[in-house]
Design a protein around this motif. Structure first.
Motif, PDB file in Angstrom:
ATOM      1  N   UNK A 134       0.816  -1.219   0.000  1.00 48.90           N
ATOM      2  CA  UNK A 134       0.000   0.000   0.000  1.00 48.90           C
ATOM      3  C   UNK A 134       0.845   1.262   0.000  1.00 48.90           C
ATOM      4  N   UNK A 135       2.174   1.098   0.050  1.00 49.69           N
ATOM      5  CA  UNK A 135       3.058   2.273  -0.013  1.00 49.69           C
ATOM      6  C   UNK A 135       3.490   2.793   1.344  1.00 49.69           C
ATOM      7  N   UNK A 136       3.245   2.028   2.411  1.00 49.01           N
ATOM      8  CA  UNK A 136       3.574   2.506   3.752  1.00 49.01           C
ATOM      9  C   UNK A 136       4.856   1.872   4.284  1.00 49.01           C
ATOM     10  N   UNK A 137       5.543   2.629   5.145  1.00 53.67           N
ATOM     11  CA  UNK A 137       6.708   2.093   5.850  1.00 53.67           C
ATOM     12  C   UNK A 137       6.168   1.321   7.050  1.00 53.67           C
ATOM     13  N   UNK A 138       6.531   0.053   7.164  1.00 51.27           N
ATOM     14  CA  UNK A 138       6.007  -0.803   8.232  1.00 51.27           C
ATOM     15  C   UNK A 138       7.152  -1.265   9.134  1.00 51.27           C
ATOM     16  N   UNK A 139       6.949  -1.111  10.444  1.00 50.81           N
ATOM     17  CA  UNK A 139       7.917  -1.617  11.424  1.00 50.81           C
ATOM     18  C   UNK A 139       7.224  -2.706  12.256  1.00 50.81           C
ATOM     19  N   UNK A 140       7.835  -3.879  12.304  1.00 48.68           N
ATOM     20  CA  UNK A 140       7.349  -4.961  13.162  1.00 48.68           C
ATOM     21  C   UNK A 140       8.218  -4.936  14.415  1.00 48.68           C
ATOM     22  N   UNK A 141       7.615  -4.721  15.571  1.00 51.68           N
ATOM     23  CA  UNK A 141       8.461  -4.526  16.753  1.00 51.68           C
ATOM     24  C   UNK A 141       7.862  -5.202  17.987  1.00 51.68           C
ATOM     25  N   UNK A 142       8.660  -5.211  19.032  1.00 52.26           N
ATOM     26  CA  UNK A 142       8.187  -5.692  20.329  1.00 52.26           C
ATOM     27  C   UNK A 142       8.756  -4.756  21.396  1.00 52.26           C
ATOM     28  N   UNK A 143       7.868  -3.965  22.008  1.00 57.82           N
ATOM     29  CA  UNK A 143       8.325  -3.055  23.070  1.00 57.82           C
ATOM     30  C   UNK A 143       8.829  -3.872  24.256  1.00 57.82           C
ATOM     31  N   UNK A 144       8.159  -4.982  24.540  1.00 56.72           N
ATOM     32  CA  UNK A 144       8.546  -5.812  25.689  1.00 56.72           C
ATOM     33  C   UNK A 144       9.948  -6.394  25.504  1.00 56.72           C
ATOM     34  N   UNK A 145      10.229  -6.855  24.275  1.00 53.54           N
ATOM     35  CA  UNK A 145      11.553  -7.445  23.996  1.00 53.54           C
ATOM     36  C   UNK A 145      12.563  -6.396  23.531  1.00 53.54           C
ATOM     37  N   UNK A 146      12.124  -5.116  23.468  1.00 51.32           N
ATOM     38  CA  UNK A 146      12.976  -4.012  22.964  1.00 51.32           C
ATOM     39  C   UNK A 146      13.462  -4.276  21.548  1.00 51.32           C
ATOM     40  N   UNK A 147      12.656  -4.920  20.732  1.00 52.52           N
ATOM     41  CA  UNK A 147      13.067  -5.267  19.367  1.00 52.52           C
ATOM     42  C   UNK A 147      12.604  -4.198  18.379  1.00 52.52           C
ATOM     43  N   UNK A 148      13.558  -3.717  17.561  1.00 54.82           N
ATOM     44  CA  UNK A 148      13.320  -2.694  16.526  1.00 54.82           C
ATOM     45  C   UNK A 148      12.915  -1.333  17.085  1.00 54.82           C
ATOM     46  N   UNK A 149      13.231  -1.081  18.346  1.00 60.13           N
ATOM     47  CA  UNK A 149      12.987   0.246  18.927  1.00 60.13           C
ATOM     48  C   UNK A 149      13.886   1.301  18.282  1.00 60.13           C
ATOM     49  N   UNK A 150      15.104   0.860  17.897  1.00 59.21           N
ATOM     50  CA  UNK A 150      16.056   1.797  17.293  1.00 59.21           C
ATOM     51  C   UNK A 150      15.548   2.303  15.939  1.00 59.21           C
ATOM     52  N   UNK A 151      14.896   1.413  15.191  1.00 60.67           N
ATOM     53  CA  UNK A 151      14.340   1.810  13.889  1.00 60.67           C
ATOM     54  C   UNK A 151      13.268   2.890  14.085  1.00 60.67           C
ATOM     55  N   UNK A 152      12.450   2.735  15.116  1.00 60.36           N
ATOM     56  CA  UNK A 152      11.413   3.741  15.392  1.00 60.36           C
ATOM     57  C   UNK A 152      12.069   5.056  15.785  1.00 60.36           C
ATOM     58  N   UNK A 153      13.108   4.992  16.624  1.00 61.78           N
ATOM     59  CA  UNK A 153      13.823   6.220  17.021  1.00 61.78           C
ATOM     60  C   UNK A 153      14.329   6.978  15.805  1.00 61.78           C
ATOM     61  N   UNK A 154      14.888   6.241  14.839  1.00 61.63           N
ATOM     62  CA  UNK A 154      15.419   6.894  13.622  1.00 61.63           C
ATOM     63  C   UNK A 154      14.298   7.582  12.839  1.00 61.63           C
ATOM     64  N   UNK A 155      13.127   6.954  12.797  1.00 60.51           N
ATOM     65  CA  UNK A 155      11.989   7.541  12.069  1.00 60.51           C
ATOM     66  C   UNK A 155      11.530   8.861  12.701  1.00 60.51           C
ATOM     67  N   UNK A 156      11.709   8.964  14.015  1.00 59.35           N
ATOM     68  CA  UNK A 156      11.187  10.128  14.743  1.00 59.35           C
ATOM     69  C   UNK A 156      12.136  11.325  14.728  1.00 59.35           C
ATOM     70  N   UNK A 157      13.412  11.071  14.491  1.00 59.72           N
ATOM     71  CA  UNK A 157      14.459  12.074  14.664  1.00 59.72           C
ATOM     72  C   UNK A 157      14.183  13.372  13.896  1.00 59.72           C
ATOM     73  N   UNK A 158      14.189  14.492  14.630  1.00 60.00           N
ATOM     74  CA  UNK A 158      14.053  15.804  13.996  1.00 60.00           C
ATOM     75  C   UNK A 158      12.648  16.124  13.510  1.00 60.00           C
TER      76      UNK A 158
END
Length: 292
Positions: A134-158
């Motif tokens: 559909x043209x969207x950036x998708x992140x599969x993550x787990x807050x509990x396991x701290x998985x892919x949190x860094x990818x979300x941080x990069x998306x938010x920067x600035x």
């Protein structure tokens, strides 16, 4: 003095001024006279009435880049919509309603599916492919396991990011994980705003770094499309765009017409059947609404 509205509640607005802190302000009567309502995210000019107790008045709203109705916020760069892969299962129609609303407002969206540790590979592949097609950036993550949190941080920067999603999907957990690099002022902001540890009842902005803000919003369980004609809807499904102009009929709405390029792409598996089904249902909903 210029600042940004971090939260509005019961006629008070809490305005964050970098390097100075948060001022509790009232909006001058001029806004009511001009039928202007300050929103969370608005950049404003304020006059300080009491520096020691951080009290002031908002005297001017600066020009908005954009504004949303639900959630009611201004000046956002993007949205991060969070759903869980399980517990609760994703409500796809609710997600697609949100995506259409953001497309209409021209706000780019990143989709986060949390609790990936609760799903199998097949389920995760389905979610990922449905929305990336559909043209969207998708992140599969787990807050509990701290998985892919860094990818979300990069998306938010600035950027100023509105974080949205239903209750119970881990929105607060992810928002809290993003705050490891917070400004020192954030503790003071939390006290001043009365930020609770759990349920978000009002939209509020949390500074998480230089020029990086999260707009935390109340969880939603329903969403209705407003100010939209049924013929417009197809514009808000990005995956239909590349087939525009290839259908036999000009103005094809991709439902009942013969020789439709979108329906052909659907039959070839190039367009998600789930997304297309939601499109048809939303089209019928808009059509019925128009009738009344």
């Amino acid at each position: 003095m210029k600042g940004k509205i971090m939260k509005g509640i019961a006629g008070f607005y809490y305005v964050y001024v970098e390097a100075c802190g948060v001022y509790e302000c009232k909006a001058k009567g001029v806004f009511r006279k001009d039928n202007q309502k300050p929103l969370v995210g608005d950049d404003v000019e304020l006059e300080v009435l009491d520096e020691e107790n951080k009290k002031g008045n908002i005297v001017r709203l600066l020009e908005r880049r954009n504004s949303l109705i639900r959630p009611a916020v201004a000046n956002v760069d993007q949205a991060l919509v969070i759903f869980s892969v399980d517990n609760p299962k994703p409500n796809y129609m609710l997600l697609d309603r949100f995506l259409v609303t953001m497309e209409q407002a021209k706000v780019p969206v990143n989709i986060c599916f949390n609790k990936k540790d609760l799903a199998g590979v097949q389920e995760l592949d389905f979610l990922y492919s449905t929305y990336t097609r559909g043209g969207y950036h998708v992140v599969l993550c787990s807050a509990r396991e701290e998985e892919n949190m860094e990818e979300i941080r990069r998306l938010l920067l600035g950027k100023t990011t509105v974080v949205a999603g239903p209750s119970g999907v881990g929105k607060s957990s992810i928002t809290n994980r993003m705050q490891s690099q917070v400004y020192m002022e954030t503790g003071e902001i939390s006290r001043k705003l009365g930020r609770g540890k759990h349920t978000t009842r009002h939209s509020q902005i949390i500074p998480v770094g230089e020029n990086t803000y999260l707009v935390d919003t109340p969880g939603f369980s329903s969403l209705y499309l407003e100010n939209m004609e049924k013929e417009e809807l197809k514009q808000y499904f990005p995956e239909f765009g590349k087939y525009e102009g290839q259908c036999r009929f000009q103005g094809c709405v991709h439902i009942h017409e013969p020789d439709c390029a979108v329906k052909e792409a659907l039959s070839q598996g190039e367009i998600s059947a789930l997304r297309y089904g939601d499109y048809v249902n939303l089209y019928e909903e808009l059509k019925a609404k128009r009738r009344y």
